[in-house]
Motif scaffolding. Structure first.
Motif, PDB file in Angstrom:
ATOM      1  N   GLY A 198       0.811  -1.218   0.000  1.00 33.25           N
ATOM      2  CA  GLY A 198       0.000   0.000   0.000  1.00 33.25           C
ATOM      3  C   GLY A 198       0.840   1.262   0.000  1.00 33.25           C
ATOM      4  N   GLU A 249      -4.716   9.232   0.275  1.00 36.89           N
ATOM      5  CA  GLU A 249      -6.145   8.917   0.269  1.00 36.89           C
ATOM      6  C   GLU A 249      -6.712   8.670  -1.128  1.00 36.89           C
ATOM      7  OE1 GLU A 249      -5.780  11.620   3.982  1.00 36.89           O
ATOM      8  OE2 GLU A 249      -4.745  11.317   2.064  1.00 36.89           O
ATOM      9  N   TYR A 258      -7.214   5.273  -2.645  1.00 37.49           N
ATOM     10  CA  TYR A 258      -8.213   4.395  -2.033  1.00 37.49           C
ATOM     11  C   TYR A 258      -9.631   4.927  -2.203  1.00 37.49           C
ATOM     12  CZ  TYR A 258      -4.032   2.382  -0.011  1.00 37.49           C
ATOM     13  OH  TYR A 258      -2.804   1.790   0.143  1.00 37.49           O
ATOM     14  N   ARG A 317     -11.074  -6.642   0.063  1.00 35.68           N
ATOM     15  CA  ARG A 317     -10.556  -5.450   0.745  1.00 35.68           C
ATOM     16  C   ARG A 317     -10.086  -5.903   2.127  1.00 35.68           C
ATOM     17  NH1 ARG A 317     -14.741  -0.560   1.040  1.00 35.68           N
ATOM     18  NH2 ARG A 317     -15.205  -1.595  -0.936  1.00 35.68           N
ATOM     19  N   GLN A 375      -9.959   0.593   6.865  1.00 38.46           N
ATOM     20  CA  GLN A 375      -9.276   1.870   7.100  1.00 38.46           C
ATOM     21  C   GLN A 375      -7.770   1.649   7.022  1.00 38.46           C
ATOM     22  OE1 GLN A 375     -10.921   3.060  10.980  1.00 38.46           O
ATOM     23  NE2 GLN A 375     -12.102   4.648   9.922  1.00 38.46           N
ATOM     24  N   ARG A 376      -7.048   2.716   6.696  1.00 41.27           N
ATOM     25  CA  ARG A 376      -5.591   2.666   6.648  1.00 41.27           C
ATOM     26  C   ARG A 376      -5.021   3.895   7.355  1.00 41.27           C
ATOM     27  NH1 ARG A 376      -3.026  -1.013   2.128  1.00 41.27           N
ATOM     28  NH2 ARG A 376      -4.816  -2.370   1.701  1.00 41.27           N
ATOM     29  N   VAL A 418     -11.063   3.275   3.403  1.00 44.20           N
ATOM     30  CA  VAL A 418     -10.782   2.617   2.126  1.00 44.20           C
ATOM     31  C   VAL A 418     -12.115   2.425   1.407  1.00 44.20           C
ATOM     32  CG1 VAL A 418      -9.910   0.539   1.018  1.00 44.20           C
ATOM     33  CG2 VAL A 418      -8.764   1.446   3.061  1.00 44.20           C
ATOM     34  N   THR A 436      -9.137  -3.461  -2.831  1.00 49.07           N
ATOM     35  CA  THR A 436      -7.677  -3.332  -2.804  1.00 49.07           C
ATOM     36  C   THR A 436      -6.959  -4.622  -3.174  1.00 49.07           C
ATOM     37  OG1 THR A 436      -7.824  -3.698  -0.412  1.00 49.07           O
ATOM     38  CG2 THR A 436      -7.581  -1.413  -1.169  1.00 49.07           C
TER      39      THR A 436
END
Length: 367
Positions: free
Chosen positions: A158, A167, A170, A204, A208-209, A223, A227
């Motif tokens: 990522g 951001e 995503y 996914r 959240q990241r 997110v 992904t």
């Protein structure tokens, strides 16, 4: 060089513009004459550092008599608007990928250009380097027989680990498929021809990241897109490509691209680069063996697609990194994501003819 030089005007002077300026300065047949940006100071800074380049407004650049090609280096959300403004002013355009944010934005650009005898070019032009072009020469010579399968893998943990504001990777329009997919699918179409059908699944790993670097380190964000996307591309030729595009893999030993034929297998270098080692295995030699460079622009960098288009404008021949190719790639990538979301195979509506190969030893001025 007189009449043999094609004037280029750049719209958008972010980080990537420096790379283009450096490489275009070394390429024959093109001359950057003007730069424009919404941030006038950034454009002026480039003009101050590069004698012969002037800073102007976008409108002035579109109207300039010495600008033949507008090089669009704006953010993806602005690609379509800048392309349309330049085309409306009678300019040919070349841009960074993607051609537009989606097919609905991109299709009118191609129609307008065709109706007005204008050209559209689009990155990636990495496929014009010696890496992909040597692999294509091997395939076209029949060295691996008839290609029937391929693999394409792009995995990373990522972009939030290194990017201070990740951001947008995503959010809708982002994700691994639309971010890095253009490099891989452009290479695959160059090697194996257009795609007619796709089947995909998506996941996914995190909802959240967290940003790891820069002044906003520690910031958590949502997110909004898949992904981890995997599936199959069915080429018109009958070849099947297995694809994996992921921001959810901490480490991998997967090859970038491999092509498998009835009489051998081919290892293709990273499509995000212009060169790299091509290797082959055949029934007679059952170990990976390096292939001598057999095609492509040697020492190429970003902007070689612009120079290739400028040559084509002067000769009346087709250029290689075309808007039609970029549209087909965008169509394939959108269809791939749609297939995963809809949980069904999808036909790809568009098609494209493989661009002409770049001969060994070619120059963008003459190839």
């Amino acid at each position: 060089m007189g009449e043999q030089v094609t004037g280029v005007g750049i719209v958008g002077t972010g980080v990537i513009s420096g790379t283009y300026l450096d490489h275009l300065a070394e390429l024959p047949g093109v001359d950057v004459v003007a730069v424009a940006d919404l941030d006038v100071s950034r454009a002026q800074a480039i003009a101050d550092q590069n004698p012969g380049i002037r800073a102007v407004s976008p409108e002035e650049l579109y109207a300039a008599d010495d600008v033949d090609i507008v090089l669009n280096l704006t953010i993806p959300a602005a690609h379509a608007a800048v392309h349309q403004a330049a085309l409306a002013a009678g300019k040919h355009v070349y841009g960074e990928k993607p051609l537009a944010m989606d097919r609905a934005e991109a299709e009118p650009l191609l129609k307008y250009a065709a109706a007005n005898d204008l050209r559209i070019g689009c990155a990636p032009d990495t496929v014009l380097g010696t890496g992909t072009q040597t692999a294509r020469a091997v395939i076209d010579r029949g060295d691996i027989g008839i290609p029937h399968a391929a693999t394409a893998f792009m995995v990373t943990p990522g972009h939030e680990l290194w990017h201070p504001a990740p951001e947008f990777y995503y959010q809708p329009g982002g994700g691994p498929v639309l971010d890095m997919g253009p490099y891989y699918v452009t290479s695959l179409v160059t090697l194996l021809g257009p795609v007619v059908r796709v089947t995909a699944r998506a996941g996914r790993a995190k909802q959240q990241r967290e940003i790891h670097t820069g002044p906003r380190a520690g910031t958590v964000f949502d997110v909004e897109v898949p992904t981890h996307v995997t599936g199959v591309l069915e080429h018109e030729s009958g070849a099947l490509t297995t694809v994996l595009m992921s921001f959810d893999v901490w480490a991998g030993r997967l090859p970038r691209i491999e092509v498998h034929g009835t009489d051998g297998s081919l290892s293709v270098p990273d499509p995000n680069g212009f060169d790299g080692t091509v290797e082959i295995v055949t029934p007679e030699r059952r170990e990976w063996t390096e292939v001598p460079v057999a095609g492509g622009y040697a020492g190429a960098g970003r902007g070689v697609g612009v120079a290739d288009m400028a040559r084509a404008l002067r000769t009346g021949e087709p250029h290689r990194a075309t808007g039609e190719l970029a549209y087909h790639v965008l169509d394939v990538l959108e269809s791939f994501v749609d297939s995963a979301v809809q949980d069904q195979p999808l036909d790809v509506a568009s098609t494209v003819t493989r661009p002409a190969p770049v001969p060994l030893g070619a120059s963008p001025e003459t190839a």
